[in-house]
Design a protein around this motif. Structure first.
Motif, mmCIF file in Angstrom:
data_model
loop_
_atom_site.group_PDB
_atom_site.id
_atom_site.type_symbol
_atom_site.label_atom_id
_atom_site.label_comp_id
_atom_site.label_asym_id
_atom_site.label_seq_id
_atom_site.Cartn_x
_atom_site.Cartn_y
_atom_site.Cartn_z
ATOM 1 N N THR A 174 -4.118 -5.179 -6.773
ATOM 2 C CA THR A 174 -2.755 -4.905 -6.295
ATOM 3 C C THR A 174 -2.544 -5.479 -4.901
ATOM 4 O O THR A 174 -3.350 -5.241 -3.990
ATOM 5 C CB THR A 174 -2.497 -3.385 -6.240
ATOM 6 O OG1 THR A 174 -2.673 -2.835 -7.543
ATOM 7 C CG2 THR A 174 -1.100 -3.068 -5.742
ATOM 8 N N THR A 175 -1.464 -6.222 -4.739
ATOM 9 C CA THR A 175 -1.046 -6.713 -3.429
ATOM 10 C C THR A 175 0.452 -6.477 -3.297
ATOM 11 O O THR A 175 1.230 -6.892 -4.157
ATOM 12 C CB THR A 175 -1.332 -8.221 -3.265
ATOM 13 O OG1 THR A 175 -2.738 -8.439 -3.382
ATOM 14 C CG2 THR A 175 -0.849 -8.731 -1.925
ATOM 15 N N THR A 184 1.498 -5.469 4.683
ATOM 16 C CA THR A 184 0.779 -5.946 3.510
ATOM 17 C C THR A 184 -0.257 -4.892 3.140
ATOM 18 O O THR A 184 -0.996 -4.420 3.999
ATOM 19 C CB THR A 184 0.069 -7.286 3.804
ATOM 20 O OG1 THR A 184 1.040 -8.248 4.192
ATOM 21 C CG2 THR A 184 -0.698 -7.788 2.591
ATOM 22 N N TYR A 185 -0.289 -4.546 1.870
ATOM 23 C CA TYR A 185 -1.216 -3.538 1.351
ATOM 24 C C TYR A 185 -1.992 -4.187 0.217
ATOM 25 O O TYR A 185 -1.387 -4.662 -0.758
ATOM 26 C CB TYR A 185 -0.408 -2.337 0.855
ATOM 27 C CG TYR A 185 -1.195 -1.220 0.219
ATOM 28 C CD1 TYR A 185 -1.643 -0.147 0.975
ATOM 29 C CD2 TYR A 185 -1.462 -1.219 -1.148
ATOM 30 C CE1 TYR A 185 -2.348 0.898 0.388
ATOM 31 C CE2 TYR A 185 -2.161 -0.180 -1.746
ATOM 32 C CZ TYR A 185 -2.605 0.881 -0.969
ATOM 33 O OH TYR A 185 -3.297 1.917 -1.546
ATOM 34 N N VAL A 186 -3.328 -4.222 0.338
ATOM 35 C CA VAL A 186 -4.141 -4.906 -0.664
ATOM 36 C C VAL A 186 -5.304 -4.010 -1.089
ATOM 37 O O VAL A 186 -6.091 -3.570 -0.251
ATOM 38 C CB VAL A 186 -4.710 -6.239 -0.131
ATOM 39 C CG1 VAL A 186 -5.573 -6.925 -1.183
ATOM 40 C CG2 VAL A 186 -3.602 -7.161 0.332
ATOM 41 N N SER A 215 -12.675 -7.881 4.042
ATOM 42 C CA SER A 215 -11.507 -7.338 3.330
ATOM 43 C C SER A 215 -11.810 -6.956 1.881
ATOM 44 O O SER A 215 -10.942 -6.419 1.197
ATOM 45 C CB SER A 215 -10.347 -8.324 3.378
ATOM 46 O OG SER A 215 -10.666 -9.502 2.672
ATOM 47 N N GLY A 227 -10.389 -3.805 -0.113
ATOM 48 C CA GLY A 227 -9.055 -3.443 0.344
ATOM 49 C C GLY A 227 -8.860 -3.605 1.829
ATOM 50 O O GLY A 227 -9.806 -3.497 2.617
#
Length: 196
Positions: free
Chosen positions: A132-133, A126-128, A103, A106
């Motif tokens: 930024t999360t 969920t966007y990482v 991961s 991103g």
């Protein structure tokens, strides 16, 4: 004599169990997990998130059928999207809930909460990316679920899903204004990780 037979049976059962666990983590080739998906984030206003636009283009996905949410009271499909391919070693790590290495740089995760008929009743995204999360419930009523998740089939062994949608903060939001978008199409194996 009976004790000896029982001992042999116990050894055979242990060997069979160990082989089954190992084969579960090595049964699929990296090609089985290949899928393209796009995720976008546009932040217009926020006290926490960096303003601007970002994009995550993923190359692979890994799906588990799990009851890890809501204290085990509901089952879900956890779909993890990665920017790198999933090899055998990574499969084994993901089965142990270890996604740290793959991961990096991103990832995205779509969690589909299921009812007793394995139909979706809520979807969280969920966007990482580094720094930024964002985690949001992107569909929670019948209209949103029909609009975004109408092409869905899950038979406990494979998941087929085509989903494209946008999440926008409420127009009257004073704290934060953002748009989270996704475009996915996959047909991949599912690993059962429900805890009995």
């Amino acid at each position: 004599m009976n004790m000896r037979v029982l001992g042999i049976i116990a050894v055979l059962v242990c060997c069979a169990f160990a082989t089954d666990v190992y084969s579960e983590s090595t049964r699929f080739t990296p090609k089985e997990f290949q899928t393209r998906a796009l995720f976008y984030l546009a932040v217009q206003q926020s006290k926490v998130l960096n303003l601007g636009k970002s994009k995550l283009e993923t190359k692979s996905a890994f799906v588990t059928y799990t009851n890890e949410f809501f204290a085990g009271k509901t089952n879900a499909l956890k779909i993890q999207f990665f920017t790198r391919p999933i090899g055998e070693e990574t499969q084994a790590k993901l089965l142990r809930d270890d996604n740290h290495e793959i991961s990096r740089g991103g990832y995205a995760a779509l969690v589909l909460f299921l009812d007793e008929r394995n139909q979706i009743w809520q979807a969280n995204l969920t966007y990482v990316i580094p720094g930024t999360t964002v985690v949001r419930t992107v569909a929670s009523n019948r209209e949103e679920l029909t609009k975004y998740f109408s092409d869905y089939h899950f038979d406990r062994n494979r998941l087929r899903l085509k989903s494209k949608g946008n999440y926008n903060t409420a127009p009257d939001s004073k704290e934060e204004i953002l748009t989270l978008s996704w475009d996915t199409a996959l047909d991949i194996p599912v690993f059962d990780r429900t805890k009995k």
